[in-house]
Write a protein that holds these residues in place. Sequence first.
Motif, PDB file in Angstrom:
ATOM      1  N   GLY A  53       0.813  -1.212   0.000  1.00 19.79           N
ATOM      2  CA  GLY A  53       0.000   0.000   0.000  1.00 19.79           C
ATOM      3  C   GLY A  53       0.846   1.261   0.000  1.00 19.79           C
ATOM      4  N   SER A  54       1.927   1.257   0.765  1.00 18.41           N
ATOM      5  CA  SER A  54       2.819   2.414   0.789  1.00 18.41           C
ATOM      6  C   SER A  54       3.480   2.639  -0.566  1.00 18.41           C
ATOM      7  N   THR A  55       3.902   1.562  -1.210  1.00 17.81           N
ATOM      8  CA  THR A  55       4.531   1.676  -2.531  1.00 17.81           C
ATOM      9  C   THR A  55       3.543   2.181  -3.564  1.00 17.81           C
ATOM     10  N   VAL A  56       2.343   1.644  -3.561  1.00 13.72           N
ATOM     11  CA  VAL A  56       1.326   2.075  -4.523  1.00 13.72           C
ATOM     12  C   VAL A  56       0.962   3.530  -4.294  1.00 13.72           C
ATOM     13  N   PHE A  57       0.820   3.937  -3.037  1.00 10.21           N
ATOM     14  CA  PHE A  57       0.467   5.321  -2.740  1.00 10.21           C
ATOM     15  C   PHE A  57       1.545   6.295  -3.214  1.00 10.21           C
ATOM     16  N   SER A  58       2.811   5.989  -2.947  1.00  9.79           N
ATOM     17  CA  SER A  58       3.875   6.900  -3.378  1.00  9.79           C
ATOM     18  C   SER A  58       4.015   6.913  -4.898  1.00  9.79           C
ATOM     19  N   THR A  59       3.750   5.788  -5.566  1.00 13.30           N
ATOM     20  CA  THR A  59       3.803   5.758  -7.030  1.00 13.30           C
ATOM     21  C   THR A  59       2.674   6.587  -7.620  1.00 13.30           C
ATOM     22  N   LEU A  60       1.482   6.487  -7.075  1.00 12.41           N
ATOM     23  CA  LEU A  60       0.368   7.292  -7.569  1.00 12.41           C
ATOM     24  C   LEU A  60       0.604   8.779  -7.310  1.00 12.41           C
ATOM     25  N   LYS A  61       1.206   9.089  -6.181  1.00 13.79           N
ATOM     26  CA  LYS A  61       1.479  10.483  -5.837  1.00 13.79           C
ATOM     27  C   LYS A  61       2.489  11.113  -6.794  1.00 13.79           C
ATOM     28  N   ASN A  62       3.415  10.311  -7.311  1.00 16.11           N
ATOM     29  CA  ASN A  62       4.463  10.810  -8.198  1.00 16.11           C
ATOM     30  C   ASN A  62       4.184  10.533  -9.666  1.00 16.11           C
ATOM     31  N   ASP A  63       2.917  10.429 -10.047  1.00 20.95           N
ATOM     32  CA  ASP A  63       2.506  10.212 -11.443  1.00 20.95           C
ATOM     33  C   ASP A  63       3.133   8.961 -12.039  1.00 20.95           C
ATOM     34  N   GLY A  64       3.230   7.899 -11.272  1.00 25.14           N
ATOM     35  CA  GLY A  64       3.733   6.623 -11.768  1.00 25.14           C
ATOM     36  C   GLY A  64       5.243   6.519 -11.831  1.00 25.14           C
ATOM     37  N   LYS A  65       5.945   7.487 -11.310  1.00 26.62           N
ATOM     38  CA  LYS A  65       7.412   7.460 -11.309  1.00 26.62           C
ATOM     39  C   LYS A  65       7.912   7.175  -9.902  1.00 26.62           C
ATOM     40  N   LYS A  66       9.183   6.800  -9.813  1.00 22.24           N
ATOM     41  CA  LYS A  66       9.766   6.532  -8.495  1.00 22.24           C
ATOM     42  C   LYS A  66       9.930   7.832  -7.723  1.00 22.24           C
ATOM     43  N   GLN A  67       9.985   7.718  -6.417  1.00 21.49           N
ATOM     44  CA  GLN A  67      10.113   8.876  -5.546  1.00 21.49           C
ATOM     45  C   GLN A  67      11.497   9.498  -5.701  1.00 21.49           C
ATOM     46  N   ARG A  68      11.542  10.826  -5.687  1.00 20.46           N
ATOM     47  CA  ARG A  68      12.826  11.523  -5.776  1.00 20.46           C
ATOM     48  C   ARG A  68      13.508  11.496  -4.416  1.00 20.46           C
ATOM     49  N   LEU A  69      14.800  11.169  -4.427  1.00 19.34           N
ATOM     50  CA  LEU A  69      15.571  11.099  -3.196  1.00 19.34           C
ATOM     51  C   LEU A  69      16.706  12.122  -3.247  1.00 19.34           C
ATOM     52  N   ASN A  70      17.187  12.535  -2.091  1.00 24.59           N
ATOM     53  CA  ASN A  70      18.318  13.455  -1.961  1.00 24.59           C
ATOM     54  C   ASN A  70      18.119  14.744  -2.752  1.00 24.59           C
ATOM     55  N   LYS A  71      16.980  15.392  -2.524  1.00 23.97           N
ATOM     56  CA  LYS A  71      16.694  16.649  -3.204  1.00 23.97           C
ATOM     57  C   LYS A  71      17.440  17.786  -2.518  1.00 23.97           C
ATOM     58  N   ASP A  72      18.094  18.609  -3.298  1.00 23.14           N
ATOM     59  CA  ASP A  72      18.709  19.803  -2.747  1.00 23.14           C
ATOM     60  C   ASP A  72      17.860  21.011  -3.149  1.00 23.14           C
ATOM     61  N   ASP A  73      18.363  22.227  -2.875  1.00 26.87           N
ATOM     62  CA  ASP A  73      17.582  23.437  -3.155  1.00 26.87           C
ATOM     63  C   ASP A  73      17.298  23.598  -4.648  1.00 26.87           C
ATOM     64  N   TRP A  74      18.263  23.253  -5.492  1.00 24.55           N
ATOM     65  CA  TRP A  74      18.060  23.382  -6.941  1.00 24.55           C
ATOM     66  C   TRP A  74      16.938  22.446  -7.414  1.00 24.55           C
ATOM     67  N   ASP A  75      16.947  21.233  -6.915  1.00 26.83           N
ATOM     68  CA  ASP A  75      15.891  20.292  -7.290  1.00 26.83           C
ATOM     69  C   ASP A  75      14.523  20.789  -6.839  1.00 26.83           C
ATOM     70  N   ARG A  76      14.446  21.361  -5.652  1.00 27.82           N
ATOM     71  CA  ARG A  76      13.172  21.888  -5.167  1.00 27.82           C
ATOM     72  C   ARG A  76      12.692  23.054  -6.017  1.00 27.82           C
ATOM     73  N   LEU A  77      13.614  23.924  -6.437  1.00 29.47           N
ATOM     74  CA  LEU A  77      13.237  25.028  -7.324  1.00 29.47           C
ATOM     75  C   LEU A  77      12.738  24.515  -8.675  1.00 29.47           C
ATOM     76  N   MET A  78      13.381  23.493  -9.209  1.00 28.21           N
ATOM     77  CA  MET A  78      12.945  22.927 -10.485  1.00 28.21           C
ATOM     78  C   MET A  78      11.590  22.222 -10.358  1.00 28.21           C
ATOM     79  N   ILE A  79      11.327  21.620  -9.215  1.00 27.98           N
ATOM     80  CA  ILE A  79      10.022  20.995  -8.989  1.00 27.98           C
ATOM     81  C   ILE A  79       8.939  22.060  -8.946  1.00 27.98           C
ATOM     82  N   GLU A  80       9.207  23.167  -8.262  1.00 30.20           N
ATOM     83  CA  GLU A  80       8.236  24.267  -8.220  1.00 30.20           C
ATOM     84  C   GLU A  80       8.018  24.863  -9.604  1.00 30.20           C
ATOM     85  N   ARG A  81       9.100  25.013 -10.385  1.00 33.72           N
ATOM     86  CA  ARG A  81       8.976  25.549 -11.736  1.00 33.72           C
ATOM     87  C   ARG A  81       8.141  24.617 -12.617  1.00 33.72           C
ATOM     88  N   ASP A  82       8.408  23.308 -12.536  1.00 33.51           N
ATOM     89  CA  ASP A  82       7.638  22.346 -13.324  1.00 33.51           C
ATOM     90  C   ASP A  82       6.166  22.349 -12.915  1.00 33.51           C
TER      91      ASP A  82
END
Length: 116
Positions: A53-82
């Motif tokens: 259930g945890s795996t399915v929930f995180s996959t659905l939350k991320n549009d069918g992609k794996k969860q992003r790990l080790n995000k830094d400030d640049w990655d967070r800015l790019m996520i907000e931009r996207d």
Amino acid sequence: MRNFKENGGRGATSIVLFAARTENKNQRASMIPFEALLPYGVIITMVVVAATGSTVFSTLKNDGKKQRLNKDDWDRLMIERDLRLTGRFRAQTDELSARPGFELSSTWKANRVWDD
């Protein structure tokens, strides 16, 4: 051999079963009763259900992609931009121009200027 009434209501078959139980006493001591394994089966099933259930929930939350790990400030800015460009959390676009209203949806934080 005693008759049915002298045997306390038990028939001759109970005597045979009792004799069989006493002969196999050493063999039965090494066996695990089936009832003792049921709680372990329930526990393992619940752990598997929770992990799936945890795996399915995180996959659905991320549009069918794996969860992003080790995000830094640049990655967070790019996520907000996207998110502002596409309207979806994990979607990206390859269009040359931004959609209308993108310039108004900036996430810049206002800084207060202190007068000294």
